[in-house]
Enzyme design. Structure first.
Site, PDB file in Angstrom:
ATOM      1  N   ARG C 216      11.210 -15.307  30.291  1.00 24.99           N
ATOM      2  CA  ARG C 216      10.956 -16.660  30.745  1.00 24.99           C
ATOM      3  C   ARG C 216       9.589 -16.711  31.427  1.00 24.99           C
ATOM      4  O   ARG C 216       9.054 -15.684  31.867  1.00 24.99           O
ATOM      5  CB  ARG C 216      12.034 -17.157  31.684  1.00 24.99           C
ATOM      6  N   ALA C 237       6.122 -11.372  26.521  1.00 22.82           N
ATOM      7  CA  ALA C 237       6.105 -11.474  27.978  1.00 22.82           C
ATOM      8  C   ALA C 237       6.075 -12.928  28.437  1.00 22.82           C
ATOM      9  O   ALA C 237       5.955 -13.861  27.640  1.00 22.82           O
ATOM     10  CB  ALA C 237       4.913 -10.700  28.521  1.00 22.82           C
ATOM     11  N   HIS C 238       6.123 -13.105  29.743  1.00 23.13           N
ATOM     12  CA  HIS C 238       6.158 -14.444  30.345  1.00 23.13           C
ATOM     13  C   HIS C 238       4.923 -15.255  29.961  1.00 23.13           C
ATOM     14  O   HIS C 238       3.819 -14.760  29.912  1.00 23.13           O
ATOM     15  CB  HIS C 238       6.280 -14.350  31.858  1.00 23.13           C
ATOM     16  N   ASN C 239       5.167 -16.536  29.661  1.00 26.33           N
ATOM     17  CA  ASN C 239       4.094 -17.505  29.417  1.00 26.33           C
ATOM     18  C   ASN C 239       3.312 -17.255  28.129  1.00 26.33           C
ATOM     19  O   ASN C 239       2.259 -17.853  27.912  1.00 26.33           O
ATOM     20  CB  ASN C 239       3.122 -17.562  30.614  1.00 26.33           C
ATOM     21  N   SER C 257       0.968 -14.423  29.187  1.00 23.15           N
ATOM     22  CA  SER C 257       0.049 -15.566  29.107  1.00 23.15           C
ATOM     23  C   SER C 257      -0.879 -15.545  27.900  1.00 23.15           C
ATOM     24  O   SER C 257      -1.790 -16.367  27.825  1.00 23.15           O
ATOM     25  CB  SER C 257      -0.778 -15.695  30.386  1.00 23.15           C
TER      26      SER C 257
END
Lengths: 341, 341, 341
Positions: C216, C237-239, C257
């Site tokens: 998330r 991974a996140h974002n 990201s």
């Protein structure tokens, strides 16, 4: 949940510069923050966003340049921002009180006060679960397992028998702790399984990502020490010892009996060979392959991993190699001509 | 469970040299063994520990040098040690007899004698589970699956429909067998799923680590042959064929339709491209990337993988490359000067 | 289920050349097809199998050379073959109608018509499951999750709270969606957890392999856009933001990201660093390590990843390096001799 900018400044013991009366409803990243939101700048490369930001306040470091935006100065802007983030997004309670009726908990299991256990959880004989834990649905915990207080185990985790988990530990979904180490004794072409009769110890304040595999020791213990943080899909083989506060990014693997020091940083997709010792405060760049022991405070990169300045020099030289081949052929031609003369 | 050293020697059909009367309570590694414990030396590099060891007996090879410690000579010290290890650490029974009341087994499923099935296990229509199996909690087995006798399936494993598992197989937690192969037919920018209608066959005596993924074939079969040992987090794509007794370390991946020979050794984090054939007795060093077929008995290393001696020579040369750049500039200067003269 | 070759030709709107009366009972690959089976040739390298094939019909492209075998010409032989494959292997229904009595579905959950939910499934408060979904045994779905129509979630998947899954999505077993991003704020040697309060969005027509981990967002969202196909054991991974119709092979990882463009092709075991942007129609070869942004339509390879022609030139040069060292030593000797003269 609304605060004013002044209240935020007070909450994080920061020094307010600008209008403290504006209301704050939430938090956001500097690129995204709007009026009513608090944001932060920790990494100087994000300072460029300050002029276009309409955030109601920006948490910055003590030496951040003066600005006409409303700022709150603090020693560690990132950590201060975290406190505000937690204020606006408190950990939500996602399990009902007590033990779900569909959980299968052996009568010999001890469960501490305020611990919540979800549907479909299975816990084997003589295991002990501490106080105030959260064990999400369909987790399977074997026999003789210990789980410390305040530990959070997400759905579909497996803890095999005799594993010890500390306090304030977080284990993400799908992770397996205590699976058999990969050990065989060869006899001709046949491999005989070596019984894996050791255990795994996960100390306090450790976080382990999703779908990791942490094997039990052959004899003795695999140990993940206090404060270690593991990302997702990480392999920790039998008898590995990971030192305090070491951080390892996703998809890295550590082969059997290797010892990592404390406060290390290991990038993603790193492989570390078995039976070596890595010192403290070592940094290993992503995708490196470490095949030799590393002294404390070294920074390595590459496959095989070598000191990062050397690796970068070699990489730069490799870029010039095709050109070099031409230069050498030219030199050889010239010399041949000179020799003839 | 106590034995004397003489009894241990007899148990492994070894030749005792020294005091056979000392009692033995357990086993340990040579570095850790104390009085009352038996240990072993298989790898000569551990021989250095013999003098400081207080083990009551040390299992060694037939040609191990004479010593004043109590030793037991045997052909294969490691395998002999395993037998002693198993004696002192017999496999513990961790499931209740029979089928747990919370398991959901379709009435059409056949379950053999002495098989134990844990809580929350789900087994689909027409599957057949052999004799004396252990199926741990929350395992999900699809329709038309066959599991052979004496097979052990740990918690949270998924076996999709029509998978065939042999006898004496061990499957560790979180592993998925029979998930769809990764196959799409491209039409412009869109990918259409290719139905994956093949199966997976896992032959006898195979061990598969935790959180592996073994995809079913598109058509035909993915096959893991007799005696193969897979470590954790390994990817086996659709239609792969892994030959007998091949051993693969953690986090390696084999792309679609590749055939590995028998008795191979594959290190950790290796990648093998699809649609190639690897011979028998091949060794692939850790983190290698194999993009071409390999003849039997080759030993490769690197990315891209190449014969290990060549790869090491090239690596050694690469270490000298920055220095080489300087030497070549010097040569060029000299030649320029000589040309002027 | 039997068809004639003519009926197959009509079914795929193809142009028959040869005997249309032969019966067809199934499909197979060109190497394996026998009488009574239909096969195809899409990749010209398989054309060599045509003479020895006893298939009753071969689906080929419009410009395939004339042959005395029975062929069916069509624009896209692979996609046409898929339609025949689906005819002979229709998706089998593997869950009973309705919701299994052992599933634990919060009363506040909405479940659409014709959706089937297997044994041991757990669904948290306020989640919404669309029409005609299939949710296999022991899946755990958290609170406030949305799952679109016609979506298929295989056994032992975990969807954490607030995850949004689109329509016609397939999620294979053991995959975790919505686990916490790996984010910590460092204060001295201690890492403080950054609450991960963002979500994950998986758009329509996505397929996600087995044992993947999709974290998330810290704030905001991790997004897997329409038509993306992920193989097994992939880390997102996140974002991270993955563009439409991008295809990623097994064991690759994308750090936090990073934004991938649309219609990309990423090989297996690739690592992509965080906080970079990758353009559209980019191809990244297997095992590459991408540490810098990539413009649209680039093709890269290697560690670190660089344009594929450059990488191959450098690799070829590296093969010559040990020899080069000798040539340079010889040159140095010659020059030294010439200087003396």
């Amino acid at each position: 949940m609304e605060l004013t900018v002044s209240q935020v400044a007070k909450f994080i013991s920061g020094k307010l510069e600008g209008d403290g009366s504006a209301p704050v409803y939430g938090v956001a990243k500097i690129e995204d923050a709007h009026e009513g939101e608090v944001t932060f700048i920790s990494n100087p490369k994000y300072a460029k966003f300050i002029d276009s930001s309409s955030a109601s306040a920006i948490i910055v470091g003590m030496d951040f340049p003066a600005t006409d935006k409303t700022i709150i100065r603090t020693e560690n802007p990132y950590v201060a921002f975290l406190r505000v983030l937690r204020y606006f997004h408190p950990q939500k309670e996602m399990l009902e009180e007590g033990i779900h009726s569909s959980a299968v908990i052996d009568p010999s299991v001890f469960v501490g006060d305020d611990t919540r256990i979800g549907a479909g959880v299975v816990i084997g004989k003589n295991s002990v679960i501490g106080k105030n834990c959260r064990i999400f649905p369909n987790v399977v915990i074997g026999e003789d397992v210990q789980v410390g207080d305040n530990t959070l185990i997400y759905a579909n985790v497996t803890l095999r028998e005799q594993v010890h988990i500390g306090r304030n530990v977080i284990i993400h979904s799908g992770t397996i702790i205590g699976s058999d180490g990969f050990g065989f004794a060869r006899e001709g072409d046949i491999y005989h399984k070596i019984p894996q009769v050791g255990i795994v110890i996960v100390e306090d304040d450790v976080e382990i990502g999703a779908n990791c595999t942490i094997d039990r020791a052959t004899l003795g213990q695999t140990i993940i020490r206090k404060g270690v943080k593991l990302d997702n899909l990480i392999q920790v083989a039998h008898n590995v010892d990971i030192g305090e506060n070491t951080v390892i990014a996703a998809q890295s693997g550590i082969a059997g009996s290797t010892k990592l020091g404390k406060n290390g940083i290991v990038g993603g997709q790193v492989g570390i060979v078995g039976h070596i010792e890595i010192g403290d405060y070592v940094t290993i760049a992503a995708q490196s392959g470490v095949s030799k022991p590393l002294a404390s405070k070294t920074v390595v990169f590459g496959y095989p991993a070598r000191p990062i300045m050397q690796a970068k020099r070699e990489e730069a030289a490799l870029r010039k190699l095709p050109d070099l081949l031409k230069r050498i052929s030219e030199l050889e031609d010239k010399i041949r001509r000179m020799e003839k003369e």
